[in-house]
Design a protein around this motif. Structure first.
Motif, mmCIF file in Angstrom:
data_model
loop_
_atom_site.group_PDB
_atom_site.id
_atom_site.type_symbol
_atom_site.label_atom_id
_atom_site.label_comp_id
_atom_site.label_asym_id
_atom_site.label_seq_id
_atom_site.Cartn_x
_atom_site.Cartn_y
_atom_site.Cartn_z
ATOM 1 N N PRO A 179 0.834 -1.206 0.000
ATOM 2 C CA PRO A 179 0.000 0.000 0.000
ATOM 3 C C PRO A 179 0.865 1.251 0.000
ATOM 4 O O PRO A 179 2.026 1.238 0.421
ATOM 5 C CB PRO A 179 -0.788 -0.116 1.305
ATOM 6 C CG PRO A 179 0.082 -0.925 2.193
ATOM 7 C CD PRO A 179 0.814 -1.890 1.292
ATOM 8 N N ARG A 180 0.297 2.342 -0.499
ATOM 9 C CA ARG A 180 0.994 3.619 -0.451
ATOM 10 C C ARG A 180 1.159 4.043 1.004
ATOM 11 O O ARG A 180 0.226 4.021 1.780
ATOM 12 C CB ARG A 180 0.183 4.683 -1.204
ATOM 13 C CG ARG A 180 0.136 4.474 -2.693
ATOM 14 C CD ARG A 180 -0.834 5.434 -3.343
ATOM 15 N NE ARG A 180 -2.210 5.083 -2.992
ATOM 16 C CZ ARG A 180 -3.040 5.895 -2.374
ATOM 17 N NH1 ARG A 180 -2.654 7.093 -2.009
ATOM 18 N NH2 ARG A 180 -4.275 5.518 -2.104
ATOM 19 N N ARG A 181 2.358 4.435 1.349
ATOM 20 C CA ARG A 181 2.605 4.881 2.723
ATOM 21 C C ARG A 181 2.182 6.337 2.856
ATOM 22 O O ARG A 181 2.512 7.174 2.005
ATOM 23 C CB ARG A 181 4.081 4.719 3.075
ATOM 24 C CG ARG A 181 4.370 4.960 4.556
ATOM 25 C CD ARG A 181 5.790 4.602 4.908
ATOM 26 N NE ARG A 181 6.023 4.757 6.346
ATOM 27 C CZ ARG A 181 7.176 4.489 6.937
ATOM 28 N NH1 ARG A 181 8.187 4.038 6.226
ATOM 29 N NH2 ARG A 181 7.311 4.663 8.232
ATOM 30 N N ASP A 182 1.439 6.642 3.904
ATOM 31 C CA ASP A 182 1.002 8.015 4.103
ATOM 32 C C ASP A 182 1.906 8.717 5.114
ATOM 33 O O ASP A 182 2.915 8.175 5.559
ATOM 34 C CB ASP A 182 -0.471 8.073 4.521
ATOM 35 C CG ASP A 182 -0.750 7.318 5.813
ATOM 36 O OD1 ASP A 182 0.177 7.194 6.629
ATOM 37 O OD2 ASP A 182 -1.891 6.864 5.997
ATOM 38 N N ALA A 183 1.534 9.935 5.475
ATOM 39 C CA ALA A 183 2.356 10.751 6.367
ATOM 40 C C ALA A 183 2.000 10.538 7.833
ATOM 41 O O ALA A 183 2.307 11.386 8.675
ATOM 42 C CB ALA A 183 2.201 12.224 5.997
ATOM 43 N N THR A 184 1.353 9.429 8.136
ATOM 44 C CA THR A 184 0.951 9.154 9.513
ATOM 45 C C THR A 184 2.164 9.141 10.444
ATOM 46 O O THR A 184 3.120 8.406 10.214
ATOM 47 C CB THR A 184 0.242 7.790 9.593
ATOM 48 O OG1 THR A 184 -0.891 7.816 8.736
ATOM 49 C CG2 THR A 184 -0.197 7.505 11.008
ATOM 50 N N PRO A 185 2.153 9.964 11.501
ATOM 51 C CA PRO A 185 3.299 9.990 12.420
ATOM 52 C C PRO A 185 3.298 8.819 13.390
ATOM 53 O O PRO A 185 2.307 8.106 13.529
ATOM 54 C CB PRO A 185 3.106 11.317 13.166
ATOM 55 C CG PRO A 185 1.636 11.550 13.130
ATOM 56 C CD PRO A 185 1.145 10.962 11.834
ATOM 57 N N GLU A 186 4.407 8.661 14.085
ATOM 58 C CA GLU A 186 4.559 7.591 15.072
ATOM 59 C C GLU A 186 4.806 8.217 16.438
ATOM 60 O O GLU A 186 5.494 9.238 16.550
ATOM 61 C CB GLU A 186 5.728 6.680 14.682
ATOM 62 C CG GLU A 186 5.827 5.417 15.503
ATOM 63 C CD GLU A 186 6.878 4.469 14.952
ATOM 64 O OE1 GLU A 186 6.880 3.297 15.364
ATOM 65 O OE2 GLU A 186 7.689 4.912 14.121
#
Length: 670
Positions: free
Chosen positions: A43-50
């Motif tokens: 899947p396309r990786r999004d800008a979700t932070p950790e």
């Protein structure tokens, strides 16, 4: 149909005196030519932070670091302020998300100010999911950023109108149907929910409150039931799971190991329960189930713990809980197996999946790192609780995606499960405003819910003359697998996008009042960008097609005409309130009376062809022949004569319709 739905007020419930607890529902909650899917998902990786501190500390605060952020902002050093605040926010604990939500919003603004819109939207989303104040202004601003990417799903009624209109078109495969109840063999007059499948999808285990207990039989006894598939389609009558799985207490919400010999489930208000519902495990040995054993204090809390699901490696167990210390009224939690075989202390799945509202009924796909769950706190919502999917990419959960209106309606959807080959889905849903009316449903898995639908297709449709965006509805048909794909409106800028399955073949249909339907076949090989052009229909002028050319003196439809005539037939099928006028014309050579008859015969032949192709009612098309009485130009050359030999088509809109159909069965093109 609602687009972005977020409750503006938080509802808090006082859990006092509510009787026996339910293993499935907290007392606050309403109760391919299919190939085997193998390989890896990309899947396309999004800008979700950790956020590394989520399960390490409850709250992070450092006044010195915050003053450094303020100092950089006063100096208008936006990059420094962004970097300092980003480092601070990444240290957030769970409590920060509702106590310090303005910092999430401020960080989003700094990312936007410094030119990174994707990171900005990731933090705007987090702020929207976790703020406990009035969010209307925040919501409006976020919506303005998302206009170019918003999914404008077509309402379900309109979707099925399109399906009905196009049944006669050979390349279109009508859907197999949605909301298909599993029937009386499974469902009862009481709530039935919480489906779980064995690895071969031949055995179904689910929860039901059909049994009553007590002296007056007035209390529902929640038990686990089992049904086996009779042949390839129907299910046998469900029977209760045997003792010691079912007991005098409430049992429900089960999941099975791949070999079918280990069962995890919830049991409520029992002497060994730590909270009102705990998670238990039982093994199948020597032809019977062992006495259920609690997963222990590291997993179970003093609150409600239920709805377990196993990861593909069976080393991680996800479940729902309303224990203290979470983000909202209930969260998704997980535990993993230690080297000694015991389950580790449960941890929270984090602020991307969990919100200030309720997340429940997780389901992990048996082959891929895709987690499905039900929520009422995500940003795109069609009803009360909707089902979402989230991908795990490099150990990080991505922004959840609503699996679309073919599954999620105006009521509530819970307890989603699918078979290993991703052919069929099973879930519980209730009608709008009837939260207790839970039944089990099953139907073919639509594209939005497919785990392998990760290849991106996007495009833009413009007018070929003035380059302005067009309005219309985009539909995708999977011709290999017969998988439904929810139709969408073109966005205001003429753009559209879909996530589809790599390697499959598709037909794309774009329909509108403004142009003839566009039909494009394509095989999906990697992410794809399409730039499409079409001509607007000017209803004031006749349509003249160069390939409508008859043999001399004859009125037979030639094969070369059929593609054009089919387009006209399809347009009339898609637009049931429109009418058509056909006028035949000849050149000036020959007998004028015979020319009139010939032109009339040709117009009639076209009328009959279109009516037969589209199965249209006779009164929608009128035809006439005018012979050589209305030439377009003097016939000085043979080319001039060819121009005068023509058939004119006029599409007639319903009266008083400036651009949208009216009347029964009409499609709203938005």
């Amino acid at each position: 149909m609602p687009r972005y739905f977020l409750p503006l007020l938080l509802a808090f419930f006082l859990l006092v005196g509510l009787g026996a607890a339910s293993a499935q529902q907290k007392s606050t909650l309403p109760p391919m030519k299919q190939r085997r899917l193998t390989g890896k998902i990309k899947p396309r990786r999004d800008a979700t932070p950790e956020f590394s501190n989520i399960n390490r500390l409850a709250y992070y605060e450092n006044k010195k670091e915050l003053k450094a952020v303020q100092k950089a902002e006063k100096r208008r050093n936006w990059v420094a302020a962004r970097n300092l605040l980003d480092a601070y926010v990444h240290k957030f604990g769970i409590e920060n998300f509702y106590k310090d939500t303005p910092l999430l919003w401020r960080l989003a603004q700094l990312w936007e100010r410094t030119g990174n819109e994707e990171n900005a939207k990731a933090y705007y989303r987090l702020a929207l999911k976790h703020t406990r104040k009035d969010i209307r202004k925040i919501q409006l601003y976020y919506d303005s950023l998302e206009q170019k990417e918003t999914d404008l799903y077509v309402p379900l009624k309109t979707y099925y109108d399109i399906v009905e209109y196009r049944k006669s078109i050979a390349t279109f495969h009508p859907p197999k149907g949605v909301y298909t109840t599993m029937g009386d063999a499974i469902n009862s007059t009481a709530p039935d929910y919480g489906p779980a499948l064995d690895a071969e999808a031949n055995m179904l285990i689910f929860s039901s409150k059909r049994k009553q207990r007590g002296l007056l039989n007035t209390t529902a006894d929640e038990d686990l039931y089992m049904s086996r598939k009779d042949g390839s389609i129907s299910w046998n009558d469900a029977v209760p799971m045997p003792k010691p799985i079912n007991s005098q207490y409430n049992e429900g919400s089960a999941c099975l190991s791949k070999d079918g010999r280990t069962l995890y489930f919830a049991r409520c208000e029992c002497p060994t329960c730590r909270g009102n519902c705990d998670l238990y495990v039982s093994n199948f040995k020597d032809g019977k189930w062992t006495t259920p054993k609690s997963l222990g204090a590291g997993v179970n809390s003093a609150a409600w713990d239920s709805q377990p699901t196993l990861s593909p490696g069976e080393d991680t167990l996800y479940f729902a809980s309303d224990r203290l210390g979470g983000f909202g009224m209930s969260d998704i939690w997980y535990t993993y197996k230690l080297k000694n075989g015991q389950w580790a202390k449960a941890e929270n799945l984090g602020p991307v999946v969990n919100t200030r509202e309720s997340e429940v009924s997780p389901y992990y796909h048996p082959l891929y790192h895709v987690l499905y769950f039900s929520s009422r706190g995500q940003l795109l919502n069609f009803g009360d609780f909707d089902i979402y999917k989230t991908y795990r990419v490099k150990g990080r959960w991505q922004e959840p995606r609503n699996i679309g209106p073919l599954v999620n309606g105006k009521g509530s959807e819970y307890y989603f499960t699918i078979d290993a080959e991703s052919k069929n889905l099973y879930y519980a849903r209730s009608e709008e405003k009837e939260m207790q009316n839970l039944d089990l449903y099953s139907f073919p898995l639509p594209m939005e819910a497919q785990p392998l639908a990760t290849t991106h297709v996007e495009g833009t449709l413009l007018d070929s003359v003035d380059q302005k965006p067009m309005k219309g509805i985009v539909s995708i048909i999977d011709t290999d697998n017969g998988i439904e794909v929810a139709s969408k409106y073109l966005r205001p800028d003429g753009s559209f996008d879909f996530d589809l399955i790599e390697g499959s073949h598709y037909v794309m249909l774009i329909q509108s009042n403004d142009f003839f339907s566009i039909e494009k076949k394509f095989a999906l090989k990697g992410d794809t960008v399409m730039s499409l052009l079409t001509n607007s229909i000017d209803y004031r002028l006749p349509l003249i097609f160069k390939n409508i050319e008859f043999d001399p003196g004859k009125a037979n439809i030639r094969p070369s005409m059929q593609a054009t005539l089919d387009r006209i037939a399809i347009f009339l099928v898609d637009h049931p309130t429109f009418k058509l006028s056909i006028t035949g014309h000849t050149d000036s050579r020959g007998n004028p009376d015979e020319n009139v008859k010939l032109s009339q015969d040709r117009a009639e032949a076209i009328r009959k062809y279109i009516e037969a192709k589209g199965k249209l009612k006779p009164n929608r098309i009128e035809s006439m022949g005018l012979g050589s009485t209305q030439p377009l130009k003097p016939e000085v050359t043979e080319e001039d004569a060819g121009i005068n030999r023509r058939v004119e088509f006029r599409l007639i809109k319903p009266e008083g319709d400036p651009g949208k159909e009216s009347g029964a069965g009409a499609i709203d093109w938005k």
